[in-house]
Design an enzyme around this catalytic site. Structure first.
Site, PDB file in Angstrom:
ATOM      1  CD  GLN A 243      48.972  47.746  48.317  1.00  0.00           C
ATOM      2  OE1 GLN A 243      49.069  47.319  49.288  1.00  0.00           O
ATOM      3  NE2 GLN A 243      48.522  47.331  47.063  1.00  0.00           N
ATOM      4  CG  HIS A 273      54.076  33.201  42.736  1.00  0.00           C
ATOM      5  ND1 HIS A 273      55.002  33.771  42.916  1.00  0.00           N
ATOM      6  CD2 HIS A 273      52.732  33.692  43.191  1.00  0.00           C
ATOM      7  CE1 HIS A 273      54.503  35.110  43.443  1.00  0.00           C
ATOM      8  NE2 HIS A 273      53.415  34.954  43.788  1.00  0.00           N
ATOM      9  CG  ASP A 297      52.190  39.318  42.326  1.00  0.00           C
ATOM     10  OD1 ASP A 297      51.441  38.384  41.751  1.00  0.00           O
ATOM     11  OD2 ASP A 297      52.972  38.941  43.529  1.00  0.00           O
ATOM     12  CB  ALA A 352      38.177  39.738  47.542  1.00  0.00           C
ATOM     13  CG  ASP A 369      48.756  35.201  46.685  1.00  0.00           C
ATOM     14  OD1 ASP A 369      49.188  34.989  48.043  1.00  0.00           O
ATOM     15  OD2 ASP A 369      49.559  35.352  45.925  1.00  0.00           O
TER      16      ASP A 369
END
Lengths: 506, 547
Positions: A243, A273, A297, A352, A369
């Site tokens: 990306q 969050h 992040d 994942a 997430d």
């Protein structure tokens, strides 16, 4: 001229053909890649750019018959022109794109046509320059084979070296310089055949100077233009294999964009969050081991680490560019409080799905997430199969929370995820929260037995408290539950639903 | 300067002859790979007739000739029925027949058959097999059982390349012109009716196994015309439907729909009634290795009773008991196997070359079988290739204007988010000419010429396929599948082989006239069950040496 001198001239010209062919392909690739980057849909961009380019080359070749005299002068002139035009195409197009309402497509195809036209003139002229001393069959075979070799060289170098190292703007300029150098070389070879050798030489040097100047300023230029595009100061931008990562700042608002889509704004990310992490962690009696999937992040991890009982956090994120950036960039580590460098945290860069399949670790809390299910690849991470595997990684009493797009804008998608979790035998506790920069956002907690909301949040928080959790669990009629089929690998209904719901908005 | 000097001057770069651009480039280099296929050389030995006499002999209760799905299913079922005095003999090194698979650095991949529609409850033994393999959980006889989701073909399943774009599905709304939607919808409704249809004998008109279908001429008469004729006669005026039906016939029968019996064509659409609790109706099971998992599942419990590299060269009845001579192709030795019963689970076209006292009607009948030749290519790709616009890469990817059937993605069932290296399995039935000529031509072809054709075909949709293809293995099937041509199913002597009398039983999909897993499997099971009922007559001491 002696025979050997003529031979030398021919080798020189064939070398120029090689360079010229490299340049020609490079401009084509830069234009294709740049328009894919800016407009998306790489297949369309590449096909139309390449098609237009080849067409323009055809026109150029056809037009070459009208060049009747001063072949050497014309050849040098064309090389200089291609150098300038080809070299500056990328920065020009970047700039056009940043201007609201500017006719980007027209500019793109005009540039491609012009460069293609000139490149199309080159080879016929070279062949005619060589024509006098070679048989036609040798001529065609030599010139064309060198032409294709040049193309091959660039087609290999472009994706492997040039685009990642230099970027599109510098790559274009670099080949512009090469073109101008070919012009210089041609001037030297044909010094006794040129009408105005001194003036032409000055032109070539001028072009090289311009292009080198462009190279030096290219970084600032890209930043300047991307700044226009994002309307904010760019503090980081890079292209990972997965990306485009751009971080911007406007006053004290730091924002992360992936492929142009907003991931968070530092002004309200705490709402997202805190809502993602605190309800589940505070409800677990003793969360020792926490798994975070996605979330490179480090902001969810920051919230997790506020729980002193947490001993291990495992973060699995696909993109090392993201996790490295959020581990090292000073502004970003201030934002995530250095969470990714905490000694309790293990960062794994991987798929994942694959990681969960390949490992057997069990966790007290899993925080999921992922990006929204906007294509079949990511959609796999929202299926019954995935949730069954996830469930196997939950320790006794373990629980998971899943970010689940907007229950307001994508109501059916939201409830599809809830229904999917329930279809594999998990209990769910859906809730939602308002994140101003995103809108109304949804989450689902999945457990093996009925989830009990925490009585208190024993940590200082800005948004989530025991009483806000109670409110978050209320769904007004416009977001209320809808019956859906579960999302399975074999139907991937969520991707279709999501496309239907978000398609008209984006 | 001459050409040689020029080439030297161009230096190492000239070695890179793989350069292609703008269409007139030198012939590009092909990725490496192998040319494989069934052992036709030893098969052809049968025709020459010069075979050594047996040097050893021994006795087995039941000799099963062939370890394709028919032979394996027979062995598996015998074992389940408590019969153990059988042995399976197979010419190839590997078992599985058409369900065999290969493997490259990226994944396993099919060489032939690669999916199984979920079976209806009526196919009890098949449900039992799937339950035994753990692919079906819960009650194996339920109307809608639950399947392991790793086996249910994942979405997106199919896409069609037409008009320069990929469309989702094989009859995609985004591609079909509005004027053709009505005939297509009518066709699909008609197929739904055929699913329910029964004959005066009360049997379903179209079902598995083929032999259990109704014998009512109102249905079997569909066999007298081609699928194409039937479609035209019924007024389904739609070029897209015609293309789709032709695709379907070439896919399942290796034969153009102008030659395929309408009965067979309708069977393709109207005989599947399987349902799943966790999948759509008529869903199907697939794995990277195609159907090999099924063959291995059948073979595993009987693995120590299978001998490979054994070519049946002679079969005869001597003093009322049959024997089969097997050539051990590795050693050249011939062994005579005396058996109480022989189950012939190999292609029927081989029988006249092997069976010395073959009854005259059987010889006549066996001559009516024709087989379609196929080419299958497996392309190992270092990454996902560039793709034309439209729908995302699916499991089955069909190119509308192509002589191939397109490709399936072997890695499709592997649950990964990252779409990295992959294997594409490209299929092509050879239908331009009659099967015998196509077969002769196929056996004369090199891997390189096939590989070039495969890459050129795929370049239409993946312009950079040559750049990411790191290996290309070609597999030739001389006799890939039996052809259900007009009149063959219900109006030929095919059915002689269904009688199952005497000491030679038959268990091969050839018997059905359709090369389908269900048919082969059910023939194997039926042969085994028939042996079970005759068991008292053959309860012999089992395997023992006599020579």
């Amino acid at each position: 001229m002696t025979r050997s001198a003529r031979g030398g001239q021919r080798v020189a010209l064939l070398v120029s053909v090689f360079v010229v062919a490299s340049c020609g392909l490079a401009y084509e690739l830069v234009a294709g890649a740049l328009s894919s980057y800016l407009l998306g849909d790489s297949v369309t961009q590449f096909s139309t750019v390449i098609g237009t380019y080849l067409f323009a080359m055809g026109i150029g070749s056809w037009a070459s018959k009208h060049v009747e005299s001063h072949l050497a002068d014309r050849f040098v002139g064309i090389e200089i022109a291609i150098g300038i035009l080809g070299g500056f195409t990328a920065p020009f197009l970047f700039w056009v794109f940043s201007q609201p309402g500017a006719p980007f497509h027209i500019c793109l195809y005009t540039c491609v046509m012009l460069v293609g036209f000139l490149v199309g003139l080159e080879i016929p002229l070279v062949m005619r320059l060589l024509e006098t001393e070679t048989s036609f069959k040798d001529l065609v075979s030599q010139v064309l084979s060198v032409d294709y070799l040049g193309s091959l060289a660039v087609s290999v170098l472009f994706p492997l070296v040039l685009a990642p190292r230099l970027g599109f703007v510098r790559t274009g300029l670099f080949f512009g310089i090469l073109n101008a150098c070919v012009a210089l070389w041609a001037i030297w070879i044909f010094r006794d055949r040129l009408a105005t050798p001194k003036f032409t030489t000055a032109q070539a040097f001028g072009a090289i100077a311009l292009l080198v100047g462009g190279m030096v300023l290219a970084g600032d230029w890209t930043n300047f233009v991307e700044g226009k595009f994002y309307d904010e100061e760019i503090i980081h931008s890079s292209q990972s294999p997965y990306q485009r990562v751009v971080v911007t700042r406007w006053r004290n608002d730091v924002r992360l964009y992936l492929n142009g889509n907003l991931q968070f704004s530092s002004r309200d990310e705490y709402r997202y969050h805190e809502a993602l992490v605190h309800p589940i962690l505070s409800s677990h009696p003793r969360p020792l081991r926490v798994l975070v999937l996605g979330g490179g992040d480090g902001l969810a991890v920051r919230e997790v680490l506020k729980y002193p009982g947490v001993r291990e956090v495992t973060l699995v994120d696909l993109d090392p560019t993201m996790t490295d950036l959020f581990r090292h960039h000073p502004l970003l580590t201030r934002l995530n409080q250095g969470s990714l460098s905490d000694k309790r945290v293990t960062v794994i860069n991987g798929d994942a799905f694959q990681w969960l399949e390949d490992h057997t670790d069990a966790f007290d809390v899993a925080i999921v997430d992922f990006p929204d299910p906007s294509n079949y690849a990511v959609g796999k991470l929202y299926t019954t199969t995935f949730y069954k595997i996830l469930e196997r990684h939950l320790a006794p009493g373990g629980m998971a929370v899943i970010q689940t797009t907007s229950p307001l804008l994508a109501r059916r998608s939201f409830w599809t995820v809830v229904n999917t979790l329930e279809s594999v035998g998990l209990r769910t506790a859906p809730y939602h929260v308002l994140v101003p920069s995103f809108g109304e956002w949804g989450f689902v907690i999945a457990t093996r037995t009925v989830w009990k909301a925490p009585d208190t949040i024993a940590l200082p928080t800005r948004f989530v408290t025991a009483s806000t959790i109670a409110t978050m669990r209320q769904f007004p009629p416009d977001m209320d539950r809808v019956a859906t089929e579960p999302n399975r690998l074999d139907n991937q209904i969520l991707v279709r639903t999501y496309e239907k719901e978000w398609g008209p908005i984006q | 300067m001459n050409r040689r000097q020029f080439l030297t001057g161009a230096g190492a770069a000239a070695v890179l002859a793989g350069c292609r651009w703008k269409g007139v480039a030198p012939k590009p280099e092909l990725p490496p790979g192998t040319l494989g296929g069934p052992d036709h050389q030893h098969g052809h030995l049968l025709r020459s007739g010069s075979l050594p006499e047996p040097s050893r002999e021994r006795r087995v209760g039941i000799a099963i000739v062939g370890a394709g799905i028919g032979g394996l299913a027979c062995a598996w079922r015998l074992q389940r029925n408590g019969v153990s005095n059988f042995e399976v003999f197979e010419l190839e090194k590997e078992v599985g027949g058409n369900s065999r698979a290969g493997e490259n650095r990226v994944s396993k991949h099919p060489l032939g058959a690669h999916y199984l529609p979920v079976p209806p409850p009526s196919l009890r033994p098949l449900r039992e097999l799937l339950a035994e393999l753990g692919v079906l959980t819960g009650d194996p006889y339920a109307e809608r059982p639950t399947y392991d989701e790793a086996y249910l073909c994942a979405a997106p399943q199919e896409r069609l390349f037409a008009g320069g774009k990929w469309h989702e599905g094989l009859l995609p709304e985004s591609w079909i012109p509005p004027s053709e939607r009505e005939p297509i919808a009518r066709f699909l409704r008609r197929m739904e009716c055929f699913k329910q249809a029964r004959g005066v004998d009360g049997k379903l008109a179209f079902t598995f196994p083929v032999r259990d279908s109704s014998q009512d001429p109102i249905w079997t008469d569909f066999d007298k015309m081609s699928f194409k004729e039937w479609m035209e006669r019924e007024g389904f005026q739609s070029p897209e439907l015609a293309a789709h039906l032709n695709y379907a016939c070439r896919d399942d029968f290796g034969t153009d729909f102008g030659l395929v019996s309408a009965w067979a064509g309708i069977h393709y659409f109207a005989a599947r009634r399987g349902k799943a609790a966790n999948g759509d109706d008529d869903h199907y099971l697939t794995r990277p290795e195609g159907n090999l998992w099924l063959a291995n599942g059948l073979a595993h419990p009987v693995r120590d009773r299978i001998s490979t590299q054994r070519l049946a060269v002679r079969m005869e009845t001597q003093n009322g008991a049959p024997f089969v001579d097997f050539l051990h192709v590795a050693t050249g030795e011939v062994e005579r196997i005396h058996a109480d019963l022989v189950v012939w689970a190999s292609p029927l076209f081989l029988l006249p070359f092997v069976w010395r006292d073959m009854p005259a009607p059987a010889i006549t009948a066996s001559k009516q079988f024709t087989h379609a030749p196929w080419v299958v290519a497996n392309l190992e790709l270092s990454r996902r290739p560039l793709d034309r616009p439209g729908a995302e890469m699916a499991w089955d990817n069909v190119i509308r204007e192509s002589g191939s059937l397109g490709y399936v993605v072997a890695t499709h069932q592997i649950p990964r988010v990252l779409e990295g290296p992959t294997t594409l399995t490209w299929y092509q039935p050879l239908t331009l000419d009659d099967p015998a000529s196509e077969r002769t031509r196929l056996l004369g072809r090199t891997r390189e010429s096939v590989a070039e054709e495969v890459l050129a075909d795929l370049e239409q949709v993946h312009p950079d396929i040559r750049a990411c293809c790191t290996r290309l293995d070609v597999w030739r099937w001389g006799h890939a599948m039996v052809r259900p041509t007009v009149g063959f199913l219900w109006h030929s002597d095919r059915r002689w082989f269904e009688q199952q009398t005497g000491q030679v039983l038959f268990a091969h999909s050839d018997l059905s006239g359709m090369s389908l897993f269900e048919e082969a499997f059910l023939h194997g099971v039926r042969a085994a069950d028939q042996i079970g009922t005759q068991k008292s007559t053959i309860d012999s001491p089992g395997t023992q040496g006599v020579g």
